[in-house]
Write a protein that holds these residues in place. Sequence first.
Motif, PDB file in Angstrom:
ATOM      1  N   SER A 192       0.729  -1.143  -0.048  1.00  0.00           N
ATOM      2  CA  SER A 192       0.124   0.083  -0.149  1.00  0.00           C
ATOM      3  C   SER A 192       0.838   1.291   0.092  1.00  0.00           C
ATOM      4  CB  SER A 192      -1.205   0.057   1.300  1.00  0.00           C
ATOM      5  OG  SER A 192      -0.216  -0.028   2.335  1.00  0.00           O
ATOM      6  N   CYS A 205       3.429   0.448  -3.882  1.00  0.00           N
ATOM      7  CA  CYS A 205       2.717   0.349  -5.163  1.00  0.00           C
ATOM      8  C   CYS A 205       1.823   1.336  -5.876  1.00  0.00           C
ATOM      9  CB  CYS A 205       2.045  -1.120  -5.347  1.00  0.00           C
ATOM     10  SG  CYS A 205       3.211  -2.385  -4.974  1.00  0.00           S
ATOM     11  N   THR A 206       2.447   2.121  -6.710  1.00  0.00           N
ATOM     12  CA  THR A 206       1.625   3.047  -7.322  1.00  0.00           C
ATOM     13  C   THR A 206       0.899   2.737  -8.673  1.00  0.00           C
ATOM     14  OG1 THR A 206       3.475   4.067  -8.510  1.00  0.00           O
ATOM     15  CG2 THR A 206       2.964   5.027  -6.402  1.00  0.00           C
ATOM     16  N   ILE A 245      -6.708  -2.696   1.410  1.00  0.00           N
ATOM     17  CA  ILE A 245      -5.686  -2.470   0.273  1.00  0.00           C
ATOM     18  C   ILE A 245      -6.485  -2.214  -1.014  1.00  0.00           C
ATOM     19  CG2 ILE A 245      -5.127  -4.716  -0.573  1.00  0.00           C
ATOM     20  CD1 ILE A 245      -2.223  -3.926  -0.358  1.00  0.00           C
ATOM     21  N   LEU A 277      -6.416   1.300  -3.087  1.00  0.00           N
ATOM     22  CA  LEU A 277      -5.411   1.862  -3.889  1.00  0.00           C
ATOM     23  C   LEU A 277      -6.057   2.039  -5.243  1.00  0.00           C
ATOM     24  CD1 LEU A 277      -2.526  -0.617  -3.508  1.00  0.00           C
ATOM     25  CD2 LEU A 277      -2.493   1.612  -2.696  1.00  0.00           C
TER      26      LEU A 277
END
Length: 666
Positions: A599, A602-603, A624, A627
């Motif tokens: 979280s 990781c874009t 999560i 995102l």
Amino acid sequence: MELPYEVLVYLFKYLPKSDRKVASETCRSWYLAANDQCFLKNKVAVFYKTVLSDDFPSPLNIFEESIITYNNYLFNEVEISNKQNEFWNKMGEHIRCLTIRDCDICEKVFVYMLQKCTNLETLNIENCKELFMSGRLLEGKSEGFLTDNLENLKCLSLSGNQYLTDALFNRFVSAAPALEELNLSACSLQFHCGLVKKFYPLSINIFQNPSESVLTFYFLLQFIERRAKDIKRLHFSCTLIDGAALKSLSEVKDLKLHSLQVYSCDQLTNAGILSLTTHQTSLRELDIGLCTRVTDQSLVNICKNLVNLEYLNIRRCRAVTDLGIAELHNLKKLKSLNISQCELLTKDGLEKGICAGENKSLEELDINSLNIDQTGIIMLSERLPNLRVLNLSNCFNAVTDASVQVIFKNQLFLRTLKMSHCDKVSDAGLTGMGKIETKDGEDGPIMSSIDESHVPPKIHLGSRAEEEIVRDARRKRDVMLMCENLTMDSYTGYSLARIKSLKELDISGCNRITDVSLTYAFNFKEMIIINLSRCQQITCKGIEHLVRNCPSIEYINLTDCYNLKDDAVIEIVKHLKRLKQLELRGCNQLTDETLTAISTHCTKLQFLDVQGCRNMSPELACSIGSLPTLHTVLMSKPGPYIDDGKKNRAPAPAFLPSLMRKLRLH
């Protein structure tokens, strides 16, 4: 000083797609150059499991306001309503290719979309059963504005729509006079003559009174006869098309097909293939995979008559033997061949067929699950110098340390290499360590087991499995020592790292692969996809080298790598900036620390699988899903918790509906 726009475009043509995408994020001028029209024609804007309603900032607004105009759009598992009408008003005239797959959309909205998309060249409507269920779609719309809007339509796919009928089909094709490609795969296409007599008496005009109940091959054949000069590509995969129907299709006057796909059509027979090869000699692509009634007779005729063939798929045509495969040497233009799971094929057939001489035309070869030995792989590698894609999965006896060494020596242009479940391959083969030279200068064998001649014989009290574990440990130790002492003079093997342009690698189930290979044989700047599932000896040490030497990885599969801990995943998410798909199923040592790292770092992650990771908190795994790029999370069902020996059956916490769209509980 900035480079001129034309120079940037020229330079970007040499970059892979992934690199070009990252380069476009540098500055405005690079963004414009990376989205030049020469690149846009192959770019697709994908909306997968995306919320398009007004309750959330719609991603469609980004494309409406963008300075770049995209021509290709794919909507997959989304709800399309009249709330998106403004998007079609602004962008409809620019859309060339539109794909609607598994979407919730009503007839009125679909008609409105077609009204606005005035320059469509490709239209794909796949698995949208609700759209066809009423049977009234496009009723009264085949003439007038719709015909004008679809006058440039060349490719039409209605695959997977079980409610498609002759009437519905006729409304689409009547509005598309320039149609060249038609896809009716997985549709309920009917071939029985009794249905034709029931719905189409001899006195009736079928185009004025098409059936609203069934989709018949008879009606389709009449349409193809009308458009024979234009139709070039047909797809009837996963239908009940048989030899008689294919014979009728092949004999249509003026029909000159370039591509035919009849994948997984169990009723197809040799008689139909014989007629096809006799009348459709212009074919360049033919897919008859999983057609179980196809035999050597069909393949002999294909190789004899279809001399222009470039793509051939006969996957799992189990009746094909060496007799048919031996005729493949007649296909001089063949570029792609799939003969996987053909159990009766041997090295002899391949030697007489595609390996009759040096074959420079073949670029893609799939021999998954063939019953050949390592000499067969060596022969293929030596006689097919221009391979770009090679699938050797499940060739248990053929893929060894010795045979992969020959591949690494000769196949320097490979982009994709698959060796799934080839468990005879070890670090010695991937690194090239253990290779020796014989006295006459020829390359000697790869070390497949350690030399224990100097070790005094001992009575081993454990099982054979335990003894093999000990041997693997010693082998790993010896290869590691050789790699550490590596010099240019002593290095005589061929490392996997020689294949500089490798983009996809699958070594799942190769359990002899350890951190040694990841450390010394993996250095691929263009690697995008890697599958290491069930490589159970790899640890954080190997992952650390992998992510630093292969920074472009977007998809990584580590299923059942149970020696991995949180520190390994932290290395992955910190260094793989382009990561889109991460599979960690069965890595049961991972904890909430992994989820926290994902979280945080990781874009661009889109897919996450953490099933079987029992030390992870279900609440954190669900959260999560917030995102922004993540569309799918696979996780185990939250079960009853055990506190002080007692089960706590408190209900799972309530989650936001937008997050639940992303979760699949197993």
